[in-house]
Design an enzyme around this catalytic site. Structure first.
Site, PDB file in Angstrom:
ATOM      1  N   SER A  86     -44.228  30.366  -4.220  1.00  0.00           N
ATOM      2  CA  SER A  86     -43.787  28.963  -4.262  1.00  0.00           C
ATOM      3  C   SER A  86     -43.759  28.456  -5.696  1.00  0.00           C
ATOM      4  O   SER A  86     -42.823  27.763  -6.111  1.00  0.00           O
ATOM      5  CB  SER A  86     -44.714  28.084  -3.412  1.00  0.00           C
ATOM      6  OG  SER A  86     -44.682  28.498  -2.064  1.00  0.00           O
ATOM      7  N   SER A 103       0.328 -26.695 -12.822  1.00  0.00           N
ATOM      8  CA  SER A 103       1.145 -27.691 -12.112  1.00  0.00           C
ATOM      9  C   SER A 103       0.818 -29.127 -12.515  1.00  0.00           C
ATOM     10  O   SER A 103       1.619 -30.037 -12.310  1.00  0.00           O
ATOM     11  CB  SER A 103       0.951 -27.542 -10.603  1.00  0.00           C
ATOM     12  OG  SER A 103      -0.430 -27.706 -10.277  1.00  0.00           O
ATOM     13  N   ILE A 118       0.837  -1.203   0.000  1.00  0.00           N
ATOM     14  CA  ILE A 118       0.000   0.000   0.000  1.00  0.00           C
ATOM     15  C   ILE A 118       0.868   1.248   0.000  1.00  0.00           C
ATOM     16  O   ILE A 118       0.586   2.221  -0.712  1.00  0.00           O
ATOM     17  CB  ILE A 118      -0.967  -0.015   1.209  1.00  0.00           C
ATOM     18  CG1 ILE A 118      -2.051  -1.081   0.985  1.00  0.00           C
ATOM     19  CG2 ILE A 118      -1.623   1.356   1.414  1.00  0.00           C
ATOM     20  CD1 ILE A 118      -2.889  -1.386   2.200  1.00  0.00           C
ATOM     21  N   GLY A 137     -48.093  33.572  -5.776  1.00  0.00           N
ATOM     22  CA  GLY A 137     -47.352  32.540  -6.500  1.00  0.00           C
ATOM     23  C   GLY A 137     -45.856  32.498  -6.232  1.00  0.00           C
ATOM     24  O   GLY A 137     -45.081  32.164  -7.133  1.00  0.00           O
ATOM     25  N   GLN A 143      -7.399  -4.214  -0.865  1.00  0.00           N
ATOM     26  CA  GLN A 143      -6.098  -4.870  -0.693  1.00  0.00           C
ATOM     27  C   GLN A 143      -6.329  -6.286  -0.177  1.00  0.00           C
ATOM     28  O   GLN A 143      -6.949  -6.480   0.873  1.00  0.00           O
ATOM     29  CB  GLN A 143      -5.223  -4.080   0.284  1.00  0.00           C
ATOM     30  CG  GLN A 143      -3.823  -4.625   0.450  1.00  0.00           C
ATOM     31  CD  GLN A 143      -2.988  -4.483  -0.808  1.00  0.00           C
ATOM     32  OE1 GLN A 143      -3.050  -3.469  -1.486  1.00  0.00           O
ATOM     33  NE2 GLN A 143      -2.222  -5.520  -1.125  1.00  0.00           N
ATOM     34  N   ASP A 173      -8.595  -2.668 -10.169  1.00  0.00           N
ATOM     35  CA  ASP A 173      -7.858  -3.937 -10.034  1.00  0.00           C
ATOM     36  C   ASP A 173      -8.382  -4.979 -11.007  1.00  0.00           C
ATOM     37  O   ASP A 173      -7.745  -6.022 -11.199  1.00  0.00           O
ATOM     38  CB  ASP A 173      -7.979  -4.461  -8.595  1.00  0.00           C
ATOM     39  CG  ASP A 173      -6.649  -4.430  -7.868  1.00  0.00           C
ATOM     40  OD1 ASP A 173      -5.628  -4.165  -8.522  1.00  0.00           O
ATOM     41  OD2 ASP A 173      -6.634  -4.665  -6.645  1.00  0.00           O
ATOM     42  N   LYS A 181       2.018   1.993  -3.396  1.00  0.00           N
ATOM     43  CA  LYS A 181       0.949   2.546  -4.233  1.00  0.00           C
ATOM     44  C   LYS A 181       0.684   4.011  -3.873  1.00  0.00           C
ATOM     45  O   LYS A 181       0.477   4.846  -4.760  1.00  0.00           O
ATOM     46  CB  LYS A 181      -0.321   1.706  -4.062  1.00  0.00           C
ATOM     47  CG  LYS A 181      -0.183   0.297  -4.622  1.00  0.00           C
ATOM     48  CD  LYS A 181      -1.288  -0.640  -4.149  1.00  0.00           C
ATOM     49  CE  LYS A 181      -1.015  -2.067  -4.605  1.00  0.00           C
ATOM     50  NZ  LYS A 181      -1.981  -3.038  -4.059  1.00  0.00           N
TER      51      LYS A 181
END
Length: 921
Positions: A373, A183, A39, A371, A86, A111, A42
């Site tokens: 509002s 493997s 970290i 008027g 991480q 990532d 980074k």
């Protein structure tokens, strides 16, 4: 090279979009040493490139739910463009790693570990996904050799989700012929020997031998392994998955371990973050919301307000919150159409510049209203949906008294409404009910305290106020504050003298001075004067009292003027409910009720998020009366909105009644309290109201308009513009430019509208604009919005009308003479006594909140136009110490309205099948 290239790209972004920086978040669970090392690498790389990196560290006790909550917050944060978890997750609790990586938003998953990004990579959608950083780094290294990948034979040893599998897909979609080994591959040496490009990520030290490698092959070694080495201080050394010393003799290019793939992986993380930021900039302009507006389907004639409201499908409020930049954990949903916004949003945005601040007010209105509002909503719809500016409306929550009484709702009207209007006009999120509960708790505490003090000795009171629990007596925090106020600096309950006990337990309230009344959010004229304490259990203690309507409670004004939970709690504690027989103020804190009030109000302090018909955001918060209080929505809503809209955006709020009342209080009380400075005043005027001020017949709610208002009459109109002229002067007195919005009705003629525009400009308005937003929505207020934009660019030399340090009488006189046009004021005896009392009690330096009729500039509602030379009578003065103002009473008025002969509720009904509200609001 990669880092230098990225550094230049970040500089270009900052130059093009000042204040913008790519953002990377790294979420870590636990405290593993290897994770800390990675970290730090980074974070160092991010700082070097110019990326804003944030390291979030959760303890190893974090649960899966804790991690998912943190991820949800980061997913919603527009300042975070890249986001990694991480691995491994170092937690004592079981956590599903795949569930965690898949919770990261794919567009931020730099990532490349989420299933969505992996799926896109496997399908070959390379331009629409993030590739895991190690394979991406490997591919960049291969490109740097200059070798053409297409047509080459590539072998990948390893099949992990992080390296092997995505490396296979990446090579395949770059047109190599790819074989994946692992493997269990029996012919591993043979397969490796065929590779033009060999990528090894098996996790076994020096598993691939040099003699297996095809001469001239490119070898990328992703392994990091430790083998014993007695020559090293640590007793071990780092090697890769390839036997480097022999392989380098056959390979044309080979990566060393360490120092090969590792630094490239970090560089690719930075590159993906910058790419994500670039994608963000392509979709969203910093400071500009990516907002979906609703298209109105206009009808003529204009349907009823509730028909229009219910014909529009609101956006999910969660979407509105995301569009304006609120994070998921800052929003508390109340169903699909309303939400509360946590005050943590203001803390997060504290360093953001404020937008432009606009207040909508009006000329002295008719009883029907002009008027304001509707104009507020029309203006924000025009600025947002039509001119594509970031814009918020901040309006008051209406009381249910007027909603079911004579006025109806307050959501706007026609095609300019806050929706759903039935939700807006009724319970909303319960703030008014919380205020009712809190207010009545104080009222109950006042009478209960008087009762107990009348019926108990000092010691009995003390034993009950400071009881022994398990043999221990202890003062509560609020009792410690009372002791300090009394000058008793003791914390041991057993240490008080008899005299100190007497001072502590006896508030000694004078019943004749009680100013705190019970409240109810319903118009009920029969509660204007009542007698309480009639039950025999009250032992003959009765008194005359009254109910007020909830929105007149001081707690509503406290809510509207608070700038946070702590400030609200302090204001609640300072509220004065009565005086003692010694003439000292008795507060809510003295009653011991402050903490309980704060608990009742803890949710009400959060602004309510709604939307307009055209999809622009609205904060609905607080609704104090505009006569005995200041008549404006909350400071908190305005502050959060100003941060959300950004420097070039607009916040439009509304002040109650005419400019002489709501606007004056907005400037002298609200702006003084908040520290905010307005840029523009929008003054709403109508031909109808101006004709009334010119001498037209009375306008009465529920009665058809006389013919004078239905026919053109320029002479009557011109005479009535004296009121418009005075209200323009009132606004300009505060140093703020004024734009007049002439709210057009279908009965107005072109000549009448043109005359109002002309006279408004001659009176000093920055501009005057005819508006048709009621019938056309935001489209009908575009010219008004453009005028407001232009006015906001001019200098605003805002100033207060008076200095609060002036004597109380002088402040009242300044308002009466400068704003109303009075020759002088006259204080009646009761008002004179209150001036002396409040000055003595230390409240003389509070701002003034005049409580007078809204139907005239004077105290007489029958005096229209712009009267002058009158004497303004001050009947009484009262104090809202917690809210922070004194309110002189001009003439007579009721704080509990009554129901008319035909209340609005006659038209309201519920459809039992659909559950929809029908009727008029």
């Amino acid at each position: 090279q990669v880092r230098e290239r990225l550094k230049k790209q970040v500089v270009e972004m900052k130059e093009k979009f000042p204040g913008f920086r790519p953002g990377l978040a790294i979420l870590q669970v636990g405290n593993r040493d290897d994770s800390n090392l990675y970290i730090n690498m980074k974070l160092k790389a991010a700082a070097e490139i110019g990326i804003s990196a944030n390291h979030i560290k959760l303890p190893n006790t974090a649960t899966e739910a804790d991690v998912l909550k943190c991820i949800a917050s980061l997913n919603g944060d527009p300042a975070v463009h890249g986001f990694i978890v991480q691995l491994p997750l170092d937690s004592d609790k079981p956590i599903n790693t795949e569930k965690i990586t898949n919770a990261v938003a794919p567009e931020k998953d730099v990532d490349g570990l989420s299933s969505i990004n992996a799926g896109k990579l496997s399908r070959g959608d390379l331009g629409d996904c993030f590739i895991p950083c190690t394979p991406k780094g490997c591919m960049e290294l291969i490109r740097q050799t200059g070798i053409q990948v297409a047509g080459k034979r590539a072998v990948v040893v390893g099949r992990s989700k992080i390296v092997g599998a995505p490396m296979h897909d990446l090579l395949l979609w770059n047109h190599a012929t790819v074989t994946t080994c692992h493997s269990k591959t029996s012919t591993l040496a043979e397969e490796v020997g065929k590779a033009d490009i060999l990528v090894v990520a098996a996790g076994k030290a020096e598993m691939v031998k040099g003699e297996w490698i095809k001469p001239g092959a490119i070898v990328i070694d992703c392994g990091i392994n430790h083998v014993p080495d007695s020559t090293k201080a640590s007793g071990k050394r780092v090697v890769g998955d390839v036997a480097y010393n022999t392989a380098k003799e056959k390979a044309s290019y080979i990566t060393p371990v360490p120092g090969g793939v590792g630094p490239m992986t970090v560089a690719m993380l930075m590159q993906s973050t910058v790419e994500s930021a670039q994608r963000f900039l392509e979709k969203f302009q910093p400071g500009k919301w990516n907002i979906q507006y609703n298209q109105l389907t206009l009808k003529m004639p204009v349907p009823s307000d509730i028909e229009i409201s219910q014909s529009c499908i609101p956006k999910p409020i969660e979407q509105v919150a995301k569009e304006v930049g609120l994070l998921p954990d800052e929003v508390e949903l109340y169903g699909q159409t309303k939400a509360k916004v946590h005050l943590s949003a203001l803390k997060r945005l504290k360093n953001q510049p404020d937008g432009k601040y606009v207040v909508v007010t009006g000329i002295t209105p008719t009883p029907l209203g002009e008027g304001k509002s509707t104009t507020t909503v029309g203006l924000v719809q025009a600025l947002g949906a039509h001119l594509h500016q970031n814009v918020f409306a901040c309006v008051r929550q209406p009381s249910q008294g007027p909603t079911f009484g004579i006025k109806g709702g307050a959501a706007g009207g026609g095609y300019c409404q806050v929706i759903p209007m039935e939700e807006f006009n009724l319970h909303l999120t319960g703030d008014i009910h919380a205020i009712t509960a809190a207010n009545n708790l104080v009222a109950a505490a006042v009478d209960a305290r008087i009762f107990h003090e009348l019926t108990q000795t000092d010691q009995a009171l003390y034993n009950r106020l400071v009881p022994s629990v398990s043999g221990v007596r202890k003062f509560s925090d609020i009792q410690i504050r009372r002791l300090q106020k009394l000058g008793i600096n003791k914390t041991d309950p057993t240490a008080l003298t008899k005299e100190e006990v007497n001072l502590f337990v006896r508030l000694d309230i004078d019943p004749g001075t009680i100013t705190w009344q019970r409240v109810l959010d319903t118009n009920d004229r029969f509660l204007r004067k009542i007698t309480i304490g009639q039950s025999p259990t009250e032992k003959g203690f009765s008194r005359t009292a009254q109910f007020d309507i909830t929105v007149s409670s001081e707690i509503m004004a406290v809510l509207a003027l608070s700038d946070g939970l702590d400030d609200m709690k302090k204001r609640l504690g300072r509220m004065v409910v009565a005086s003692s027989k010694r003439g000292e103020p008795v507060t809510a804190d003295d009653l011991g009720v402050t903490g309980a009030l704060a608990v009742l109000m803890k949710d009400a302090v959060k602004p309510n998020l709604m939307q307009t018909l055209e999809g622009t955001p609205v904060f609905v918060h607080a609704g104090p009366f505009a006569n005995i209080a200041h008549g404006n929505s909350s400071v908190l809503a305005d502050k959060i909105a100003l941060k959300l809209v950004g420097k070039e955006g607009f916040v439009v709020t509304e002040a109650g009644f005419g400019a002489d009342i709501g606007m004056e209080k907005f400037f002298n009380i609200k702006c003084r309290c908040s520290g905010l400075r307005p840029h523009v005043v929008v003054l709403v005027a109508t031909v109808r109201a101006l004709k009334m001020h010119g001498g037209g017949p009375a306008v009465t709610a529920g009665v058809p308009l006389p013919k004078e208002y239905m026919e053109e009459n320029l002479q009557l109109l011109a005479k009535g513009c004296s009121n418009l002229n005075k209200q323009i002067q009132n606004a300009r007195m505060f140093g703020v430019p004024v734009v007049v919005a002439v709210n057009a009705f279908k009965t107005d003629t072109k000549a009448e509208l043109a005359l109002v525009v002309q006279l408004a400009k001659e009176a000093g308005a920055f501009d005057a604009v005819e508006c048709t937003h009621w019938a056309e929505g935001g489209k009908g207020a575009v010219a008004l919005a453009q005028a407001v934009q232009r006015a906001s660019q001019t200098p605003s030399n805002f100033r207060f009308l008076y200095n609060v340090e002036l004597p109380v009488v002088d402040k009242i006189r300044l308002i009466a003479q400068q704003i109303y046009g009075a020759r002088d004021i006259e204080l009646l005896p009761e008002a004179q006594e209150k001036v002396a009392l409040y000055t003595k009690q230390g409240f003389g330096n509070l701002p003034i909140c005049m409580a007078k009729t809204h139907l005239s500039l004077s105290h007489d509602p029958e005096q229209k136009g712009a009267p002058t030379g009158f004497i303004l009578p001050i009947r009484d003065i009262r104090a809202s110490v917690g809210a922070g103002f004194l309110y002189p009473l001009v003439g007579t008025m009721s704080t509990m309205p009554g129901l008319p002969t035909r209340p609005c509720f006659y038209d309201i009904d519920l459809d039992p099948v659909s559950g929809e509200v029908n009727g008029l609001f």
